[in-house]
Write an enzyme that holds these catalytic residues in place. Structure first.
Site, PDB file in Angstrom:
ATOM      1  N   SER A  18       0.801  -1.229   0.000  1.00  0.00           N
ATOM      2  CA  SER A  18       0.000   0.000   0.000  1.00  0.00           C
ATOM      3  C   SER A  18       0.828   1.272   0.000  1.00  0.00           C
ATOM      4  CB  SER A  18      -0.936   0.006   1.218  1.00  0.00           C
ATOM      5  OG  SER A  18      -0.227  -0.360   2.384  1.00  0.00           O
ATOM      6  N   ARG A  19       2.051   1.198   0.544  1.00  0.00           N
ATOM      7  CA  ARG A  19       2.857   2.426   0.685  1.00  0.00           C
ATOM      8  C   ARG A  19       4.331   2.109   0.440  1.00  0.00           C
ATOM      9  NH1 ARG A  19       3.125   4.060   5.970  1.00  0.00           N
ATOM     10  NH2 ARG A  19       2.134   2.175   6.787  1.00  0.00           N
ATOM     11  N   ASN A  94       7.998  -7.927   1.700  1.00  0.00           N
ATOM     12  CA  ASN A  94       8.387  -6.529   1.939  1.00  0.00           C
ATOM     13  C   ASN A  94       7.799  -5.935   3.219  1.00  0.00           C
ATOM     14  OD1 ASN A  94       8.986  -3.578   1.062  1.00  0.00           O
ATOM     15  ND2 ASN A  94       6.753  -3.635   1.274  1.00  0.00           N
ATOM     16  N   SER A 147      17.714  -5.192   5.485  1.00  0.00           N
ATOM     17  CA  SER A 147      18.101  -3.812   5.832  1.00  0.00           C
ATOM     18  C   SER A 147      19.577  -3.813   6.214  1.00  0.00           C
ATOM     19  CB  SER A 147      17.275  -3.338   7.024  1.00  0.00           C
ATOM     20  OG  SER A 147      17.839  -2.174   7.592  1.00  0.00           O
ATOM     21  N   TYR A 160      14.285  -5.032  15.575  1.00  0.00           N
ATOM     22  CA  TYR A 160      14.213  -4.844  14.118  1.00  0.00           C
ATOM     23  C   TYR A 160      15.452  -5.451  13.450  1.00  0.00           C
ATOM     24  CZ  TYR A 160      14.114  -2.343   9.622  1.00  0.00           C
ATOM     25  OH  TYR A 160      14.118  -2.026   8.281  1.00  0.00           O
TER      26      TYR A 160
HETATM   27  P1  NAP Z   1       6.326   1.901   5.066  1.00  0.00           P
HETATM   28  O1  NAP Z   1       6.353   3.048   4.117  1.00  0.00           O
HETATM   29  O2  NAP Z   1       6.125   2.145   6.514  1.00  0.00           O
HETATM   30  O3  NAP Z   1       5.268   0.816   4.534  1.00  0.00           O
HETATM   31  C1  NAP Z   1       5.077  -0.360   5.263  1.00  0.00           C
HETATM   32  C2  NAP Z   1       4.138  -1.285   4.520  1.00  0.00           C
HETATM   33  O4  NAP Z   1       3.983  -2.491   5.299  1.00  0.00           O
HETATM   34  C3  NAP Z   1       2.741  -0.707   4.351  1.00  0.00           C
HETATM   35  O5  NAP Z   1       2.204  -1.172   3.144  1.00  0.00           O
HETATM   36  C4  NAP Z   1       1.989  -1.285   5.548  1.00  0.00           C
HETATM   37  O6  NAP Z   1       0.568  -1.380   5.356  1.00  0.00           O
HETATM   38  C5  NAP Z   1       2.609  -2.675   5.600  1.00  0.00           C
HETATM   39  N1  NAP Z   1       2.471  -3.301   6.919  1.00  0.00           N
HETATM   40  C6  NAP Z   1       2.993  -2.883   8.110  1.00  0.00           C
HETATM   41  N2  NAP Z   1       2.593  -3.699   9.104  1.00  0.00           N
HETATM   42  C7  NAP Z   1       1.817  -4.661   8.538  1.00  0.00           C
HETATM   43  C8  NAP Z   1       1.101  -5.765   9.036  1.00  0.00           C
HETATM   44  N3  NAP Z   1       1.067  -6.096  10.350  1.00  0.00           N
HETATM   45  N4  NAP Z   1       0.406  -6.524   8.161  1.00  0.00           N
HETATM   46  C9  NAP Z   1       0.393  -6.208   6.840  1.00  0.00           C
HETATM   47  N5  NAP Z   1       1.047  -5.187   6.303  1.00  0.00           N
HETATM   48  C10 NAP Z   1       1.755  -4.403   7.152  1.00  0.00           C
HETATM   49  O7  NAP Z   1       7.711   1.087   4.983  1.00  0.00           O
HETATM   50  P2  NAP Z   1       8.858   1.024   3.857  1.00  0.00           P
HETATM   51  O8  NAP Z   1       9.890   2.027   4.194  1.00  0.00           O
HETATM   52  O9  NAP Z   1       8.256   0.995   2.512  1.00  0.00           O
HETATM   53  O10 NAP Z   1       9.491  -0.409   4.226  1.00  0.00           O
HETATM   54  C11 NAP Z   1       9.285  -1.560   3.434  1.00  0.00           C
HETATM   55  C12 NAP Z   1      10.334  -2.593   3.807  1.00  0.00           C
HETATM   56  O11 NAP Z   1      11.641  -2.031   3.608  1.00  0.00           O
HETATM   57  C13 NAP Z   1      10.288  -3.013   5.295  1.00  0.00           C
HETATM   58  O12 NAP Z   1      10.535  -4.393   5.395  1.00  0.00           O
HETATM   59  C14 NAP Z   1      11.415  -2.225   5.909  1.00  0.00           C
HETATM   60  O13 NAP Z   1      11.928  -2.829   7.055  1.00  0.00           O
HETATM   61  C15 NAP Z   1      12.415  -2.191   4.770  1.00  0.00           C
HETATM   62  N6  NAP Z   1      13.382  -1.093   4.895  1.00  0.00           N
HETATM   63  C16 NAP Z   1      12.995   0.207   4.900  1.00  0.00           C
HETATM   64  C17 NAP Z   1      13.946   1.211   5.082  1.00  0.00           C
HETATM   65  C18 NAP Z   1      13.573   2.671   5.127  1.00  0.00           C
HETATM   66  O14 NAP Z   1      14.446   3.506   5.454  1.00  0.00           O
HETATM   67  N7  NAP Z   1      12.363   3.064   4.800  1.00  0.00           N
HETATM   68  C19 NAP Z   1      15.284   0.865   5.221  1.00  0.00           C
HETATM   69  C20 NAP Z   1      15.657  -0.481   5.192  1.00  0.00           C
HETATM   70  C21 NAP Z   1      14.694  -1.453   5.029  1.00  0.00           C
HETATM   71  P3  NAP Z   1      -0.427  -0.105   5.718  1.00  0.00           P
HETATM   72  O15 NAP Z   1      -0.170   0.940   4.660  1.00  0.00           O
HETATM   73  O16 NAP Z   1      -1.793  -0.655   5.647  1.00  0.00           O
HETATM   74  O17 NAP Z   1      -0.033   0.369   7.075  1.00  0.00           O
END
Ligand code: NAP
Length: 254
Positions: A18-19, A94, A147, A160
């Site tokens: 979704s995001r 993801n 990550s 995490y």
């Molecule tokens: P984000 O913008 O916070 O989006 C998180 C996504 O996960 C959303 O679609 C959310 O759904 C979904 N989600 C969270 N909890 C959930 C649950 N209990 N059940 C089902 N869906 C769930 O995060 P992002 O930055 O895109 O991160 C995506 C991946 O990349 C993650 O695994 C994160 O650890 C990894 N990552 C991110 C970063 C960073 O700096 N952003 C860095 C390293 C790794 P809703 O929209 O409905 O809440």
């Protein structure tokens, strides 16, 4: 932008679509001709907007609510995805959360919540998808999102970091286990990415964060989606068990 013709007609599941990185990944796969199923946790509106934005691509897009930490919900979502798209060729694990917690103050519930959402979910989806892939003799693909925290640890986010380190070793284990079945398993390990997850930290410490990144910028969600697409494509047919650093040089280790 079409990068990989072999994506046409492939059926893909992206968790947490979704995001952020998940949404950019859904968008890129769909624009390359793949049918995509994705779940959300709370964000119906963003999911619906994403689906609508892809209406002209001609591919099938299915989305539904599913808490990835609940195996029964995952089973239901997986079944509905298969009903809507057909059998699955590609899984992108993801969905995740990034919460703050000092180890001596972190409650058992807080620890478990991160482990269940970030790690147990990867087992749930991978278990169901690989069972189907093996039954159909699908030359499948799994891309996990770890990550830099899983590579070097992360103070104040140890739960995490522990889940992300586990995803890296799970990727390596499954690459050798599933290779003989024709299933490749790879991992993308982002550093800082500009999404909702990191928005507060970037707003508060942006300059300090950028000063530690050799390329001098914070990647965006699409910068992670492109390598995910590449790893899932035939262009990467000889790559499995790889931990692909996508962090603008922030952590130079695998
Ligand atoms: P984000 O913008 O916070 O989006 C998180 C996504 O996960 C959303 O679609 C959310 O759904 C979904 N989600 C969270 N909890 C959930 C649950 N209990 N059940 C089902 N869906 C769930 O995060 P992002 O930055 O895109 O991160 C995506 C991946 O990349 C993650 O695994 C994160 O650890 C990894 N990552 C991110 C970063 C960073 O700096 N952003 C860095 C390293 C790794 P809703 O929209 O409905 O809440």
């Amino acid at each position: 932008m079409v990068l990989f013709e072999d994506m046409k007609g492939k059926n893909v599941i992206v968790t947490g679509g979704s995001r952020g990185i998940g949404a950019a990944t859904v968008d890129l796969f769909a624009r390359n001709g793949a049918n995509v199923a994705f779940n959300y946790n709370k964000n119906f509106r963003a999911s619906d907007q994403l689906k609508n934005s892809l209406s002209k691509t001609g591919v099938k897009i299915f989305f539904d609510e599913c808490d990835v930490s609940d195996y029964q919900e995952v089973q239901r979502f997986f079944e509905r995805s298969t009903e809507n798209l057909g059998h699955i060729h590609i899984l992108v694990n993801n969905a995740g959360i990034w919460e703050y917690g000092k180890i001596d103050e972190m409650s058992v519930d807080e620890w478990r919540r991160t482990v269940q959402i970030n790690l147990d979910s990867v087992y749930y989806f991978t278990h169901l998808v690989t069972r189907q892939m093996k039954a159909n003799q699908t030359k499948g693909n799994i891309v996990n999102i770890a990550s830099t925290a899983g590579q070097r640890g992360e103070a104040l986010h140890s739960h995490y970091a522990a889940t992300k380190g586990a995803i890296i070793s799970l990727t390596k284990s499954l690459a050798s286990e599933l290779g003989p079945s024709g299933i490749r398993v790879n991992c993308v390990a982002p550093g800082w990415v500009s999404t909702d997850m990191s928005a507060k930290a970037i707003a508060e410490q942006g300059e300090q964060i950028i000063s530690g990144i050799p390329l001098g910028f914070i990647p965006e969600a699409k910068d992670i989606a492109y390598p995910i697409l590449f790893l899932a494509s035939d262009a990467a047919r000889a790559i499995t068990g790889e931990i692909f650093n996508v962090n603008a040089g922030n952590v130079l280790c695998g």
